[in-house]
Design a protein around this motif. Structure first.
Motif, PDB file in Angstrom:
ATOM      1  N   THR A   1       2.608   7.211   4.718  1.00 10.03           N
ATOM      2  CA  THR A   1       2.138   6.544   3.767  1.00 10.03           C
ATOM      3  C   THR A   1       3.262   6.203   2.533  1.00 10.03           C
ATOM      4  O   THR A   1       3.925   7.256   2.218  1.00 10.03           O
ATOM      5  CB  THR A   1       0.945   6.960   3.267  1.00 10.03           C
ATOM      6  OG1 THR A   1      -0.078   7.015   4.227  1.00 10.03           O
ATOM      7  CG2 THR A   1       0.486   5.799   2.043  1.00 10.03           C
TER       8      THR A   1
ATOM      9  N   PHE B   1       4.304   5.275  -1.239  1.00 13.65           N
ATOM     10  CA  PHE B   1       3.552   5.138  -2.571  1.00 13.65           C
ATOM     11  C   PHE B   1       4.722   4.665  -3.407  1.00 13.65           C
ATOM     12  O   PHE B   1       5.774   4.730  -3.340  1.00 13.65           O
ATOM     13  CB  PHE B   1       3.213   6.452  -3.301  1.00 13.65           C
ATOM     14  CG  PHE B   1       1.689   6.771  -2.623  1.00 13.65           C
ATOM     15  CD1 PHE B   1       1.720   7.501  -1.358  1.00 13.65           C
ATOM     16  CD2 PHE B   1       0.452   6.680  -3.035  1.00 13.65           C
ATOM     17  CE1 PHE B   1       0.643   7.882  -0.818  1.00 13.65           C
ATOM     18  CE2 PHE B   1      -0.635   7.281  -2.569  1.00 13.65           C
ATOM     19  CZ  PHE B   1      -0.629   7.512  -1.574  1.00 13.65           C
TER      20      PHE B   1
ATOM     21  N   TRP C   1      -0.645   3.445  -4.186  1.00 13.45           N
ATOM     22  CA  TRP C   1      -0.620   3.246  -2.421  1.00 13.45           C
ATOM     23  C   TRP C   1       0.283   2.204  -2.411  1.00 13.45           C
ATOM     24  O   TRP C   1      -0.578   0.907  -2.709  1.00 13.45           O
ATOM     25  CB  TRP C   1      -1.761   3.450  -2.059  1.00 13.45           C
ATOM     26  CG  TRP C   1      -2.042   3.252  -0.697  1.00 13.45           C
ATOM     27  CD1 TRP C   1      -1.418   3.786   0.391  1.00 13.45           C
ATOM     28  CD2 TRP C   1      -2.468   2.254  -0.115  1.00 13.45           C
ATOM     29  NE1 TRP C   1      -1.640   3.506   1.784  1.00 13.45           N
ATOM     30  CE2 TRP C   1      -2.301   2.281   1.487  1.00 13.45           C
ATOM     31  CE3 TRP C   1      -3.559   0.887  -0.523  1.00 13.45           C
ATOM     32  CZ2 TRP C   1      -2.783   1.336   2.219  1.00 13.45           C
ATOM     33  CZ3 TRP C   1      -3.722   0.127   0.463  1.00 13.45           C
ATOM     34  CH2 TRP C   1      -3.523   0.296   1.937  1.00 13.45           C
TER      35      TRP C   1
END
Length: 122
Positions: free
Chosen positions: A35, A37, A47
């Motif tokens: 992910t 961020f 996010w």
């Protein structure tokens, strides 16, 4: 243990493009979800996008949808974030994080890269 290293940040003018890379190494069971961020001074990490290895699923924050693309490379040892049509509000330190599961909150992740700065001027 999983290790992450971001690269590709820099300075661009509004409307420009950058590609960030997150090099992932280590325990394959702990990096199914990578992910991105981003964080600006005084604010919590936000996010941006995620890639889930199982099913090659992707998801994006509304603020970047249609402009950013997350994709694997190098046999999924790298996860790239292609950023197009950049805006000044995209300026931030961008971090990648990895875990066995996908979380929308930074609190869910224990493994982080060191971050890479993106600056977009108007």
């Amino acid at each position: 243990q999983v290790q992450l290293m971001e690269s590709g940040g820099g300075s661009v003018q509004a409307g420009g493009s950058l590609t960030l890379s997150c090099e992932v190494s280590g325990d394959s069971n702990s990096r199914d979800c990578v992910t991105w961020f981003r964080q600006t001074p005084g604010k919590e990490r936000e996010w941006v996008a995620r890639f889930f290895r199982i099913g090659s699923a992707t998801a994006y924050a509304d603020s970047v949808k249609g402009r950013f693309t997350i994709s694997p490379a190098n046999g999924q040892n790298t996860v790239n974030l292609q950023m197009n049509n950049l805006k000044p509000e995209d300026s931030a330190v961008y971090y990648c994080a990895a875990d066995r599961y996908c979380w929308d909150t930074p609190k869910g992740f224990k493994i982080w890269g060191q971050g890479t700065q993106v600056t977009v001027s108007s």
